[in-house]
Design an enzyme around this catalytic site. Sequence first.
Site, mmCIF file in Angstrom:
data_model
loop_
_atom_site.group_PDB
_atom_site.id
_atom_site.type_symbol
_atom_site.label_atom_id
_atom_site.label_comp_id
_atom_site.label_asym_id
_atom_site.label_seq_id
_atom_site.Cartn_x
_atom_site.Cartn_y
_atom_site.Cartn_z
ATOM 1 C CD GLN C 199 31.234 -69.165 -6.666
ATOM 2 O OE1 GLN C 199 30.765 -68.091 -7.040
ATOM 3 N NE2 GLN C 199 32.115 -69.265 -5.661
ATOM 4 N N GLY C 240 31.313 -62.078 -14.520
ATOM 5 C CA GLY C 240 31.714 -62.819 -13.326
ATOM 6 C C GLY C 240 30.599 -62.948 -12.299
ATOM 7 C CG HIS C 241 31.582 -64.888 -8.590
ATOM 8 N ND1 HIS C 241 32.016 -65.755 -7.637
ATOM 9 C CD2 HIS C 241 32.580 -63.981 -8.745
ATOM 10 C CE1 HIS C 241 33.208 -65.404 -7.236
ATOM 11 N NE2 HIS C 241 33.584 -64.342 -7.886
ATOM 12 C CG ASN C 242 27.638 -62.623 -6.466
ATOM 13 O OD1 ASN C 242 28.492 -63.470 -6.227
ATOM 14 N ND2 ASN C 242 26.375 -62.794 -6.150
ATOM 15 C CB SER C 260 31.132 -58.076 -6.727
ATOM 16 O OG SER C 260 30.897 -59.309 -6.099
#
Lengths: 341, 341, 341
Positions: C199, C240-242, C260
Amino acid sequence: MSRDYSLGEIAAHLHAELRGSPETRITGLNSLKNASEGQIAFLSNPKYASQLSDCNAEAVILTAAQADTFSGSCLILENPYLGYAQLSGWFDPAPQQACGIHGSAAVHASAMVRDDVYLGPNVVIEAGAVLASGCRVEANSFIGARSVLGENCHISPNVSIYHDVHMGDHVRIHSGSVIGADGFGFAPDGTGGYQKIHQIGGVEIGNNVEIGACTTIDRGALENTIIGNGVIIDNHVQIGHNAEVGDNTAMAAYAGLAGSAKIGANCTLAGSACLVGHITVCDNVVLTARTMATKNITEPGIYSSSVTSLLPSLEWRKNAARMPQLDSMARRLKALEKKQP
Amino acid sequence: MSRDYSLGEIAAHLHAELRGSPETRITGLNSLKNASEGQIAFLSNPKYASQLSDCNAEAVILTAAQADTFSGSCLILENPYLGYAQLSGWFDPAPQQACGIHGSAAVHASAMVRDDVYLGPNVVIEAGAVLASGCRVEANSFIGARSVLGENCHISPNVSIYHDVHMGDHVRIHSGSVIGADGFGFAPDGTGGYQKIHQIGGVEIGNNVEIGACTTIDRGALENTIIGNGVIIDNHVQIGHNAEVGDNTAMAAYAGLAGSAKIGANCTLAGSACLVGHITVCDNVVLTARTMATKNITEPGIYSSSVTSLLPSLEWRKNAARMPQLDSMARRLKALEKKQP
Amino acid sequence: MSRDYSLGEIAAHLHAELRGSPETRITGLNSLKNASEGQIAFLSNPKYASQLSDCNAEAVILTAAQADTFSGSCLILENPYLGYAQLSGWFDPAPQQACGIHGSAAVHASAMVRDDVYLGPNVVIEAGAVLASGCRVEANSFIGARSVLGENCHISPNVSIYHDVHMGDHVRIHSGSVIGADGFGFAPDGTGGYQKIHQIGGVEIGNNVEIGACTTIDRGALENTIIGNGVIIDNHVQIGHNAEVGDNTAMAAYAGLAGSAKIGANCTLAGSACLVGHITVCDNVVLTARTMATKNITEPGIYSSSVTSLLPSLEWRKNAARMPQLDSMARRLKALEKKQP
């Protein structure tokens, strides 16, 4: 730390066919849409294929079919997404601490810590713990008595690992997680209160396991709680005492196994999916988000529970109000059917 | 630390009738199935009774009726499960730190810490905090200003206790938990943003309370958040500001009380069960897993919400798609009934 | 630290009309019901208006209309609740550490830490990190390499902030939270296992953001995870990521954004509400408790999912058992309707 590789080096690492100059310098990794000069990108989801023509990347990882439509430099792989994953570590900006033990780390005299280990500030290693070669334990983390970390384990800051937790090689644990806290075990004491059941089992974790942040894996009541090899676990996950997780199973955020629940290998628990206590789920099962498995599952497949459908609240309320009438509706429907000729 | 007791000692501790030699040495505690030479086991769940005949345990804790069918050494109790719980602490491998304050602990001059307390490495005790006799605070934990720990409290590593948290005797808090963080209180500021409401209340925790890992109990907005005596709380639990938990109530993983929710005594919240804000639930209520109490409950009993049934996803999807039609179905059913003669 | 203000000072701070003597001393803030001599209270919820006559507060914050019925000292505001919020900080007993760096803090030589910053015991600041004026980082917290804290950020004990996390001014983060841990990104490796996707993105947090306890905000896979200005986040939240959170959005306990997912500005996610991955929710949307947004929302409004209604479990079970029959019921109902004349 500058990251600067040749396209040739990258192609060799990925075992990819290279179209373009192997001398081209690559200094970053980015999405097709945002990649700029010097960066390598990838195309995995066909719905982004149209971005290829406008892409400013120095090179792109593609399938052979995609490459035929592309005039720029590219690396050809059957599975570009996997290639991206395999390359991602080369561009990871996470600091790689040199080995060495910070002066403020408290390491018990009876702990066995290999020479090439990194221990950050304020790390505490208790009696009899074992840290194999290549382990990195970051600041303010705690490793309890007799716990064992295999080779190249990486523990982020503020992780708590209780006593008698055994993990294999290449285990990665993110901040705030707690491994080996007491399982939730109490016996009613006959006077309305509870008698604590001391949790005298431990935790066993296999090789190549990743555990996210603020996740808890409780120790066993009598025997161990067991996490297989290759298991990947997200944030806020709860694994109760004596639960077992099979190899290569994935658990997304808030997924949970209640005490003594067993999930097989190659399963996926989507967000908030859970198993109630003492049930067993076989290999190759997917539970969709928020599914609660309330009984054994013996056939591979995708399972769901929970009637749910996103609606404007006013409309939702009208329907939800019928929930207490469902049984009555079913009976009345049957009665009407009987009256039909 | 070797654990080695005579069967006679154990019988005396449990007030059990002993059949067998009081001299027999017991060095471990295990399940009926896995117990081996030198270990004591127990039979609580009748469905495991058949394991009794093959059991290799040195002795077994049994009811009188079960004992009549068993030829080996046994301890006879009305409630073998409770006996097991009461014995479990004798075989707990958790290290028992000697008292003493680690050189790296930072204890404010105005804190009152009794002589027999254990403070691990990097423990921080702020101004005016009070730690009564027998307290153990493990590595990297933080006790805020003026907070009070009664006798024999045990705080695991990496716990955060803010200022003005008062707890009784024998409180156990596991790693990663946070007691006394700000309640989630904000007033819309009239321009689309929020004005923080400082949380000036504290937290009161009774005696004999156990709190799991990664659990949060927020401080009150004006008055205190209150946890009664004998309460047992699992991992990942959330208790909002000014919530109240009655004596001997149990909360399983992910259970939650929103702000100002009140749950009575001797209640059980199964996993992910919750109370919305400002409601009151009376004593002796059980909420099954994932139940959301959305209104006051005034009658003891077992309550559930959430239509849910585990199905293969394809079948589930067909049924879930009917959810937005429930109200229409109910109306149409009624219309049909009216047309019947 | 004594808190003692004149009513006149308070009126000036709140821009309130004062009825009563500006010399009156105020030493505390409390609810209408519990306020005593020397304390100021407020009336915001009309259902407590009847408490006004019995109130022992020294003064009360009221609307003009309420003030007309009250003979005691009062401060008159259009929005008494906001006034209470604005005043609450004056009576906050949380200790305000003097600036200074504790001797046990480990600050990397290349970190830039302003002179007026407070760093508690065992705080770790890694290479290249930047702490602007007025920052307070409490005991045992970790700030990773190159992370940036704007002015007056306040980090509670035992917080973990990974590398390359950038936050604006006035960001408040409570204990146990983890910012910038790896997003949950893995590519199936073709042999049943997973290849980790490093990441390499970071986290961007705006100004005036509050983040509760045991909350996680993951770093992005390639680009950053983004939290807007004025966002308020409760405990046990997962981002969460993004994912992206718009300005002034509120997220209650256990709310979650999968990878996302994007939520707009001025939204509210009640407890356990979530967005599945890769969907977008527009501005001014409220998701009620436990709602799961499974598709894009493009119209402002209040949305719900999940058929749920609190019932005694026996009654609930009868209805829940009909869930797998819903589709059949709908079809049979239609068939009956067709047979009607």
